[in-house]
Design an enzyme around this catalytic site. Structure first.
Site, short mmCIF file in Angstrom:
data_model
loop_
_atom_site.label_atom_id
_atom_site.label_comp_id
_atom_site.label_asym_id
_atom_site.label_seq_id
_atom_site.Cartn_x
_atom_site.Cartn_y
_atom_site.Cartn_z
N TYR A 1 0.82 -1.12 0.08
CA TYR A 1 0.00 0.44 0.06
C TYR A 1 0.69 1.56 0.05
O TYR A 1 1.04 1.99 0.74
CB TYR A 1 -0.89 -0.09 1.39
CG TYR A 1 -2.54 0.44 0.58
CD1 TYR A 1 -3.06 -0.40 -0.20
CD2 TYR A 1 -2.58 1.77 1.28
CE1 TYR A 1 -4.42 0.38 -0.34
CE2 TYR A 1 -3.87 2.42 1.01
CZ TYR A 1 -4.99 1.75 -0.37
OH TYR A 1 -5.45 2.24 -1.13
N GLY B 1 12.62 4.21 5.94
CA GLY B 1 11.86 5.73 6.19
C GLY B 1 11.97 5.75 7.76
O GLY B 1 12.21 5.35 9.00
N GLU B 2 12.47 7.90 8.27
CA GLU B 2 12.97 7.91 9.55
C GLU B 2 11.73 8.49 10.29
O GLU B 2 10.91 8.21 11.22
CB GLU B 2 13.74 9.20 9.65
CG GLU B 2 15.34 8.75 9.26
CD GLU B 2 16.45 10.77 8.57
OE1 GLU B 2 15.52 11.57 8.75
OE2 GLU B 2 16.82 10.28 8.99
N HIS C 1 7.84 5.89 0.66
CA HIS C 1 8.15 4.71 -0.15
C HIS C 1 8.81 4.46 -1.50
O HIS C 1 10.48 4.32 -1.49
CB HIS C 1 7.12 3.06 0.04
CG HIS C 1 6.48 2.45 1.26
ND1 HIS C 1 5.26 3.26 1.29
CD2 HIS C 1 7.00 2.45 2.12
CE1 HIS C 1 4.12 2.49 2.10
NE2 HIS C 1 5.61 1.97 2.85
N LYS D 1 2.76 10.85 5.35
CA LYS D 1 1.91 10.04 4.79
C LYS D 1 2.57 8.36 5.31
O LYS D 1 3.26 7.96 6.17
CB LYS D 1 3.68 9.98 3.53
CG LYS D 1 3.35 10.91 3.02
CD LYS D 1 3.09 10.77 1.19
CE LYS D 1 3.36 12.11 0.52
NZ LYS D 1 2.83 12.76 -0.02
N SER D 2 1.50 8.16 5.33
CA SER D 2 1.53 6.87 5.67
C SER D 2 0.44 6.13 5.39
O SER D 2 -0.93 6.44 5.05
CB SER D 2 0.93 7.07 7.26
OG SER D 2 0.55 5.47 7.80
N GLN E 1 4.29 -9.07 13.52
CA GLN E 1 4.46 -7.59 14.13
C GLN E 1 3.26 -6.93 14.99
O GLN E 1 3.17 -6.02 15.22
CB GLN E 1 4.79 -6.56 13.41
CG GLN E 1 4.27 -6.11 12.19
CD GLN E 1 5.36 -5.45 11.25
OE1 GLN E 1 6.27 -6.13 10.58
NE2 GLN E 1 5.17 -4.34 11.11
O1 PAF Z 1 7.56 -0.15 8.50
C1 PAF Z 1 7.47 -1.31 7.58
O2 PAF Z 1 6.66 -1.19 6.59
C2 PAF Z 1 7.72 -3.04 8.59
O3 PAF Z 1 7.57 -2.84 9.66
C3 PAF Z 1 9.58 -3.52 8.17
C4 PAF Z 1 9.76 -2.54 8.18
C5 PAF Z 1 8.50 -4.15 5.98
C6 PAF Z 1 8.57 -5.30 8.53
O4 PAF Z 1 7.84 -5.70 8.08
#
Ligand code: PAF
Length: 283
Positions: free
Chosen positions: A32, A148-149, A37, A185-186, A61
């Site tokens: 997404y 990304g920071e 990105h 952005k997210s 996660q």
């Molecule tokens: O930042 C993210 O999108 C996720 O935490 C990552 C680094 C792809 C690990 O799943």
């Protein structure tokens, strides 16, 4: 652009490139994709001969009550964006490719780093992130990996893991990309309805307020945090998870700005949890 779904195939492709003396950049994502990105892909293209992006919504996660199922996904759109921005390979594994049935090994972070900030409300998050990132590094074996920071705690924890486990990858931090009005952005911004989207601006506004206090010479973290918190609380739709000032390396709370200080926040706007931050380097 090639789409590769198996570990064997990505490994043989990378081996081929390395035999040709080509350097490999890696951008791990959960898909997404947005300009944040894409800025990582662009940086990888600048610094490396080849760029691989992975798209994998990593179940380990997400906590039991989090948005793993609802996490936005649009593989076709992601591929168009990646291809248009010069990505060479998308690694798009199935869940079983990464976590086969008998999977039993996770990265255990024994410092307090993952217990601070986001870790307070997401206790297993960084174990899951580190486990999947370590696996992806072992699978892709990139020369450089771009993060990304905006996910500052994730970045610090991954850097520490790479150092502690002697992983031969250079982690390259890349700046936060913001919408024109300031919102970072997210992928989760898409959850916001119209009113929430307006309310969400309170995060970046308080970030800019904090930065301006630092620029004016304020070094007491509590004074800066109080002003930021007061501003966020003025938005009725905002519910603070945390707003903290921590040491940029250890993630432990600081009272004054000395060394690298991370001001970070997570704020719920309706049901959407958003994060933002800024870093101060004390001179
Ligand atoms: O930042 C993210 O999108 C996720 O935490 C990552 C680094 C792809 C690990 O799943």
């Amino acid at each position: 652009m090639e789409i590769i779904t198996t570990i064997d195939n990505i490994r043989s492709k990378v081996k081929e490139w390395k035999l040709q003396g080509l350097s490999v950049g890696f951008v791990p994502t959960m898909g997404y994709l947005h300009e944040g990105h894409i800025s990582l892909v662009n940086e990888s293209n600048k610094q490396c001969d080849k760029t691989i992006a992975s798209i994998f919504v990593n179940p380990s996660q997400f906590g039991p009550n989090e948005d793993f199922e609802a996490y936005p996904r649009d593989f076709d759109r992601d591929c168009s964006l990646l291809e248009a921005n010069g990505c060479d390979i998308v690694f798009y594994p199935e869940k079983n490719e990464i976590y086969p049935e008998n999977f039993a090994t996770y990265i255990n972070i024994i410092s307090d780093m993952p217990k601070q900030l986001c870790g307070k409300s997401r206790p297993i998050h960084f174990q899951g992130v580190c486990t999947v990132v370590a696996k992806l590094f072992n699978i892709v074996t990139p020369d450089k990996a771009f993060f990304g920071e905006k996910d500052a705690q994730q970045l610090a924890i991954i850097k520490k893991m790479v150092a502690d486990l002697n992983i031969d990858v250079k982690v390259v931090p890349c700046p936060i990309i913001r919408e024109e009005d300031g919102l970072a952005k997210s992928s989760r911004n898409t959850y916001l309805n119209k009113e929430e989207r307006i309310a969400a601006l309170i995060l970046s506004k308080s970030i800019f307020l904090g930065k301006s206090l630092v620029e004016k010479g304020e070094r007491n973290a509590d004074i800066i945090l109080s002003a930021m918190i007061e501003m966020i609380n003025s938005e009725p739709m905002a519910k603070i998870d945390y707003v903290d000032a921590v040491d940029g390396l250890t993630m432990l709370k600081v009272k004054n700005i000395t060394g690298t200080t991370l001001f970070a926040m997570a704020v719920n706007i309706g049901k959407t949890r958003l994060i933002d931050n800024f870093v101060v380097e004390a001179k």
